[in-house]
Design a protein around this motif. Sequence first.
Motif, PDB file in Angstrom:
ATOM      1  N   UNK A  50       3.577 -44.318   4.251  1.00  0.00           N
ATOM      2  CA  UNK A  50       4.179 -43.320   5.128  1.00  0.00           C
ATOM      3  C   UNK A  50       5.022 -44.013   6.199  1.00  0.00           C
ATOM      4  N   UNK A  51       6.240 -43.508   6.390  1.00  0.00           N
ATOM      5  CA  UNK A  51       7.130 -44.075   7.404  1.00  0.00           C
ATOM      6  C   UNK A  51       7.766 -42.939   8.192  1.00  0.00           C
ATOM      7  N   UNK A  52       8.166 -43.252   9.407  1.00  0.00           N
ATOM      8  CA  UNK A  52       8.896 -42.302  10.230  1.00  0.00           C
ATOM      9  C   UNK A  52      10.380 -42.555  10.008  1.00  0.00           C
ATOM     10  N   UNK A  53      11.052 -41.628   9.349  1.00  0.00           N
ATOM     11  CA  UNK A  53      12.448 -41.833   8.973  1.00  0.00           C
ATOM     12  C   UNK A  53      13.377 -41.592  10.161  1.00  0.00           C
ATOM     13  N   UNK A  54      14.642 -41.995   9.990  1.00  0.00           N
ATOM     14  CA  UNK A  54      15.652 -41.798  11.035  1.00  0.00           C
ATOM     15  C   UNK A  54      15.816 -40.318  11.358  1.00  0.00           C
ATOM     16  N   UNK A  55      15.838 -39.473  10.335  1.00  0.00           N
ATOM     17  CA  UNK A  55      15.973 -38.033  10.567  1.00  0.00           C
ATOM     18  C   UNK A  55      14.800 -37.515  11.384  1.00  0.00           C
ATOM     19  N   UNK A  56      13.609 -38.008  11.096  1.00  0.00           N
ATOM     20  CA  UNK A  56      12.431 -37.584  11.853  1.00  0.00           C
ATOM     21  C   UNK A  56      12.557 -37.971  13.314  1.00  0.00           C
ATOM     22  N   UNK A  57      13.033 -39.196  13.569  1.00  0.00           N
ATOM     23  CA  UNK A  57      13.221 -39.621  14.967  1.00  0.00           C
ATOM     24  C   UNK A  57      14.248 -38.743  15.672  1.00  0.00           C
ATOM     25  N   UNK A  58      15.298 -38.360  14.962  1.00  0.00           N
ATOM     26  CA  UNK A  58      16.298 -37.471  15.555  1.00  0.00           C
ATOM     27  C   UNK A  58      15.674 -36.134  15.936  1.00  0.00           C
ATOM     28  N   UNK A  59      14.858 -35.592  15.032  1.00  0.00           N
ATOM     29  CA  UNK A  59      14.199 -34.315  15.300  1.00  0.00           C
ATOM     30  C   UNK A  59      13.246 -34.443  16.491  1.00  0.00           C
ATOM     31  N   UNK A  60      12.536 -35.550  16.568  1.00  0.00           N
ATOM     32  CA  UNK A  60      11.600 -35.775  17.674  1.00  0.00           C
ATOM     33  C   UNK A  60      12.336 -35.762  19.012  1.00  0.00           C
ATOM     34  N   UNK A  61      13.483 -36.413  19.068  1.00  0.00           N
ATOM     35  CA  UNK A  61      14.264 -36.445  20.303  1.00  0.00           C
ATOM     36  C   UNK A  61      14.764 -35.052  20.670  1.00  0.00           C
ATOM     37  N   UNK A  62      15.192 -34.291  19.674  1.00  0.00           N
ATOM     38  CA  UNK A  62      15.685 -32.929  19.928  1.00  0.00           C
ATOM     39  C   UNK A  62      14.548 -32.031  20.413  1.00  0.00           C
ATOM     40  N   UNK A  63      13.379 -32.156  19.806  1.00  0.00           N
ATOM     41  CA  UNK A  63      12.227 -31.364  20.239  1.00  0.00           C
ATOM     42  C   UNK A  63      11.846 -31.702  21.682  1.00  0.00           C
ATOM     43  N   UNK A  64      11.917 -32.982  22.023  1.00  0.00           N
ATOM     44  CA  UNK A  64      11.616 -33.387  23.392  1.00  0.00           C
ATOM     45  C   UNK A  64      12.605 -32.769  24.370  1.00  0.00           C
ATOM     46  N   UNK A  65      13.884 -32.757  23.993  1.00  0.00           N
ATOM     47  CA  UNK A  65      14.896 -32.141  24.856  1.00  0.00           C
ATOM     48  C   UNK A  65      14.621 -30.652  25.051  1.00  0.00           C
ATOM     49  N   UNK A  66      14.197 -29.989  23.979  1.00  0.00           N
ATOM     50  CA  UNK A  66      13.856 -28.575  24.067  1.00  0.00           C
ATOM     51  C   UNK A  66      12.720 -28.355  25.065  1.00  0.00           C
ATOM     52  N   UNK A  67      11.714 -29.202  25.006  1.00  0.00           N
ATOM     53  CA  UNK A  67      10.570 -29.132  25.918  1.00  0.00           C
ATOM     54  C   UNK A  67      11.039 -29.325  27.367  1.00  0.00           C
ATOM     55  N   UNK A  68      11.818 -30.369  27.608  1.00  0.00           N
ATOM     56  CA  UNK A  68      12.252 -30.682  28.970  1.00  0.00           C
ATOM     57  C   UNK A  68      13.146 -29.619  29.572  1.00  0.00           C
ATOM     58  N   UNK A  69      14.049 -29.066  28.777  1.00  0.00           N
ATOM     59  CA  UNK A  69      14.953 -28.032  29.288  1.00  0.00           C
ATOM     60  C   UNK A  69      14.193 -26.782  29.708  1.00  0.00           C
ATOM     61  N   UNK A  70      13.104 -26.479  29.023  1.00  0.00           N
ATOM     62  CA  UNK A  70      12.320 -25.301  29.397  1.00  0.00           C
ATOM     63  C   UNK A  70      11.572 -25.516  30.711  1.00  0.00           C
ATOM     64  N   UNK A  71      11.443 -26.770  31.136  1.00  0.00           N
ATOM     65  CA  UNK A  71      10.728 -27.095  32.374  1.00  0.00           C
ATOM     66  C   UNK A  71      11.674 -27.285  33.559  1.00  0.00           C
ATOM     67  N   UNK A  72      12.965 -27.397  33.300  1.00  0.00           N
ATOM     68  CA  UNK A  72      13.975 -27.691  34.319  1.00  0.00           C
ATOM     69  C   UNK A  72      13.932 -26.699  35.477  1.00  0.00           C
TER      70      UNK A  72
END
Length: 590
Positions: A50-72
């Motif tokens: 099992x590996x964390x692919x580049x696409x997965x890392x991209x999704x992780x960053x986008x999900x984090x941005x979604x979380x942070x924007x809701x807290x702004x």
Amino acid sequence: MAATMVEKTDLGQEQIEVARNSASSQTSNANAEKGVIEKGNIPNEARDEDVVTLKTWMVIIILSASYGLSFWVVTTLGAIQTQVATQLGNPRGASWWTTVYTMCTAISFMIFGGNSDLFGRRWFVISGNIFVAAGYIAIGAAKNTNTIIGGNTAIGIGAGLCQLSAFGIPELLPNRLRHIGVLIADASTWIAVLFGPIVARYAILHGESWRWLFYAAAIATAVVFALLIWLYKPPKHPRGIPWDQALRELDYLGALLFIAGATCIFAGVTYTNVVSSSDVKVMALLVVGFVIIAIFACWERYGNLKQPMCPPEIFAKDKGREFTFAFIAGCIVNMFFYSVNIVYPTMINVLWTNATTPLSTQLKYTLPQNLGLIFGSMLLWFFGIKIGHWKWQFIIVFALMTLFGSLLALATPGNMPMIMVFCFIVQGAYGWAQTLSITFIQMGVPQTQLGISGALAGVARWTGGALASSIYLAILSNVQSEQAIKLVGNAVSAAGGSEPTAMALLAALPLGADAISKVSGITEAMIAAAGSAYVQSYVVGLRTVCLTSIAFGVIGTICCCLSNDIGPKMNDKIEVFLENDVQAEKNRFH
């Protein structure tokens, strides 16, 4: 055979797919137990590639941005809410803004968190961004304070959905990196915590420029929404249950009971900041709210539900050591954030600055609080795995948070550097402890109940925070008021003033120099003495709040000691893979 039988029942293509996945999963487990090593049948637990692919890392960053924007909205609007409410013609209209956000977030997180185990995380998170963007547009365009309440309501609902990223991210990473996943989810909130108050305080100095704090956030949320639509495609059926079956089995009554009970409790808690805590309105709301929540708990326990929102068995597992004690610790850890968030800014405003202190200086004084939180989180990021001994980490940082949180009680106008160091340490310990608390809670349930555990953890954090905020504010207000009457009266009397003069001067002190100058019969000596006494009343009030936090910290530390260690679970297994990525076939359910 199982797949063929399902096809004959004509349930529809989506149900057929789920049934096939379930049958395949059961076959894989059976073969693995018998020692049959066929590559196509090895369950996910046995894979080592099992590996964390580049696409997965991209999704992780986008999900984090979604979380942070809701807290702004919390850090920006919270820093300037009085000024914004004054601009909109209702200086007292800001009292419900943060509470509405908190209440809606907690309820939304609870209602939708567990259900994301049934219907997948994708559309919950995506729809959350729609609510958040709409809320930011409403706040940016607001002409009155009621519109901002509406905007905070929309953002709160959306935040509860967007914050499903808190377990949508970790499940895409190996178990040993679960805490890193929690930190990545929180990383975008660090931007809000560090920069939000600063840009807000500068924006409010330029007329209505503050509106662009929220228009810009709406634009950023729209970008994140588009990226999620494009890239974020987790499994649709995390538990392998067809959607039509899940809809029939949903806990509708439980959801209604929780919404009603939580709304009453949050409203009652908020009213304690407006009227006396013994007011009939407060007591009625709290009593009704807790009675409804008790009914909700009984319904979850005895309602014979197929998909309960709050399964009682997760609390009972291993006599509470697997989940319950970590859950309680997670509730208490957030109470420390609120205690520091109340006492430290008050120290800055009352003990160390005045009306002539430059804004830049005031902002510098806030850095220990914000940087400490980030520093502690980064220490866990870099050294958590190397240190290991996860339970001992949890116990030690919780104890440190309690110790240095109580040491803030030593604050006086003359020891600012020492208190800044203590604040930095307590916030660092908090950043470490709260991340571990979430990790312990997530690891305390099976993957198929991750949404439920996350929902409960989220409600615990938000509810614990709201209760703590009301408790600490009530203590600070009551003790400071009582001490102010006593200390200012004695100080003015010692300077030659009468009791009426002392009371008039006490009423004028919070209003500034103009109000003070209008008090008849005062002298410079009386003003100086009253000012010093007034500050001392805050010293006593802040000390009481900090010492009160010790009781919560001790209980939380005991809960850390009673929790099971998560070390054996910190392996390289990845629970979930994106359905639009190369490892999609590894998912147990699709």
